[in-house]
Scaffold this motif. Sequence first.
Motif, PDB file in Angstrom:
ATOM      1  N   GLN A 278       1.008  -6.333  -2.728  1.00  0.00           N
ATOM      2  CA  GLN A 278      -0.231  -7.058  -2.483  1.00  0.00           C
ATOM      3  C   GLN A 278      -0.289  -7.618  -1.060  1.00  0.00           C
ATOM      4  O   GLN A 278      -1.321  -7.547  -0.400  1.00  0.00           O
ATOM      5  N   GLN A 279       0.819  -8.173  -0.591  1.00  0.00           N
ATOM      6  CA  GLN A 279       0.825  -8.813   0.722  1.00  0.00           C
ATOM      7  C   GLN A 279       0.744  -7.802   1.865  1.00  0.00           C
ATOM      8  O   GLN A 279       0.109  -8.058   2.883  1.00  0.00           O
ATOM      9  N   GLN A 280       1.409  -6.658   1.713  1.00  0.00           N
ATOM     10  CA  GLN A 280       1.444  -5.678   2.797  1.00  0.00           C
ATOM     11  C   GLN A 280       0.392  -4.580   2.635  1.00  0.00           C
ATOM     12  O   GLN A 280       0.238  -3.741   3.527  1.00  0.00           O
ATOM     13  N   GLY A 281      -0.326  -4.587   1.526  1.00  0.00           N
ATOM     14  CA  GLY A 281      -1.355  -3.578   1.331  1.00  0.00           C
ATOM     15  C   GLY A 281      -0.804  -2.167   1.238  1.00  0.00           C
ATOM     16  O   GLY A 281      -1.402  -1.220   1.764  1.00  0.00           O
TER      17      GLY A 281
ATOM     18  N   THR B 116       0.361   1.482  -0.306  1.00  0.00           N
ATOM     19  CA  THR B 116      -0.278   2.465  -1.175  1.00  0.00           C
ATOM     20  C   THR B 116       0.633   2.831  -2.344  1.00  0.00           C
ATOM     21  O   THR B 116       1.808   2.442  -2.400  1.00  0.00           O
TER      22      THR B 116
ATOM     23  N   SER C 164       0.976  -3.572   9.245  1.00  0.00           N
ATOM     24  CA  SER C 164       1.003  -5.002   9.481  1.00  0.00           C
ATOM     25  C   SER C 164       1.865  -5.375  10.686  1.00  0.00           C
ATOM     26  O   SER C 164       1.733  -6.444  11.253  1.00  0.00           O
TER      27      SER C 164
END
Length: 518
Positions: A470-473, A475, A515
């Motif tokens: 969730q934090q790093q997005g 896949t 990120s």
Amino acid sequence: MLFKAFSASVYGIDANMIDVEVDFSGIKTSEDHFHTVGLPDAAVRESRDRVRAAIKNSGFDIPPTHITINLAPADLKKEGSGFDLPMAIGILGAYGALHLKDLSQFLLVGELGLDGAVRAISGMLPVAIAARQRGIPNLIIPRANAREAAVVEGVNVFPVESLNQARELLNAAGNGGIHTPPFRVETQQALDPPHHPALDFADVRGQQTARRALEVAAAGGHNILMIGPPGSGKTMLARRLPSILAPLSFEEALETTKIHSVAGILDPESGLVTQRPFRAPHHTISDAGLIGGGAVPRPGEVSLAHNGLLFLDELPEFPRNVLEVLRQPLEDRSVTISRASMSLSFPSAFMLAAAMNPCPCGYFNDKSRECRCTPPIIQRYVSKVSGPLLDRIDIHIEVPAVQYRELRGNGPSSESSAIIRARVLAARERQRIRFAKDKMHANAQMTTRQIRTHCELAPESEHLLERAMQQQGLTARAHDRILKVARTIADLDNQDKLNTGHVAEAIQYRTLDRSYWS
């Protein structure tokens, strides 16, 4: 009179048997009429001049007649100069210069010089394998190709240096048998040379995190991307990665040798690729040079690196279209090249090691030097490497500049490649046992179903991975690769189950995703 010899032609990395049928009219003509049919290319059509000169300079006088040579099957395109020797032998047989009338037990390949010398050709190993599969026991081939063909068990290799030697061998077979012993090589001895790498990890100062990441990559067959400023040691580390890889098995060596043989880069003195390939193409390479191509497709760098390592230095400097064609071989471990007349597949099961600067000047996030690149410039530079390609790279690791004290310090020396390699081999053995029924040998090859089976997580590890996603997005593909890397880390720790430490270290190797530059 009709006379038949047998040869072979390479298509992709395999060879097809070719019947060389020679017919002459027996009627002398004022001019030489020499025709080759059966979809010959320019090199095959030109062979008539080489063959006639080689026969003449070998001491045979062939009068001008109508000679027709058919290369069957006629619907396959024939290319290369390897048909010179069987064509010349077929002509001699048609004119009665051979005692042996049936050549069905012999396969002949080789280029002829004008003086009758037999020269080496590319793709001899696939030819030898095709002969064994067809049940042809004897090969008459150029001496320079002898070691390459002799690694195939089940065929007798008779190397020759001239057309006359080939004729004498066949005449001996027709007069009671060949007394010359076939050429032999000891393949197992070639595969087990003393392991003394020229480039050793003991030479590396500092970079403990990067060294650990390379060890994990080697243990699980994972792709790795190193990001750091110029001079931080990215290329130095990558060039030492082959020193800790597992040795080639005989099957892997044979498949790798086939590709190098077809490409014409095999060392004739060795005859067998005994070390895992290391390919480092320049960033000016074309997409056809990287994945293969041509009117008659030839293997590219990704196939030449099969069962080995492909190193792409200065990754963003490669053209965008060249990098994008890497997606299929990274995912499918093979390359399919289609042309109007054929479609060929080349294996490309390689490890990818890539290196790049974090920005055009190279000093973004560097504590010792100031980066002068603006955010838009950095973003344009980084966007040359697409997100889907980054997703296919399991490990992203930062390689910072080495501090002076580490570079010149007198502390304990770094671990040698031999010590690291022992841990890698132990982890690979665990994977070999795990995947014995799946025809796999590394964690990086696991499918989604196998990930669920071999990468079960405890509740605390599940929460850790969910938070990171969730934090790093990240896949779904990145999720699978984190679990694969965690499985490898557990194997290095000789653990059957994944714990929080394994998952945390695997997540750490994804922190250089997008990120990193935000």
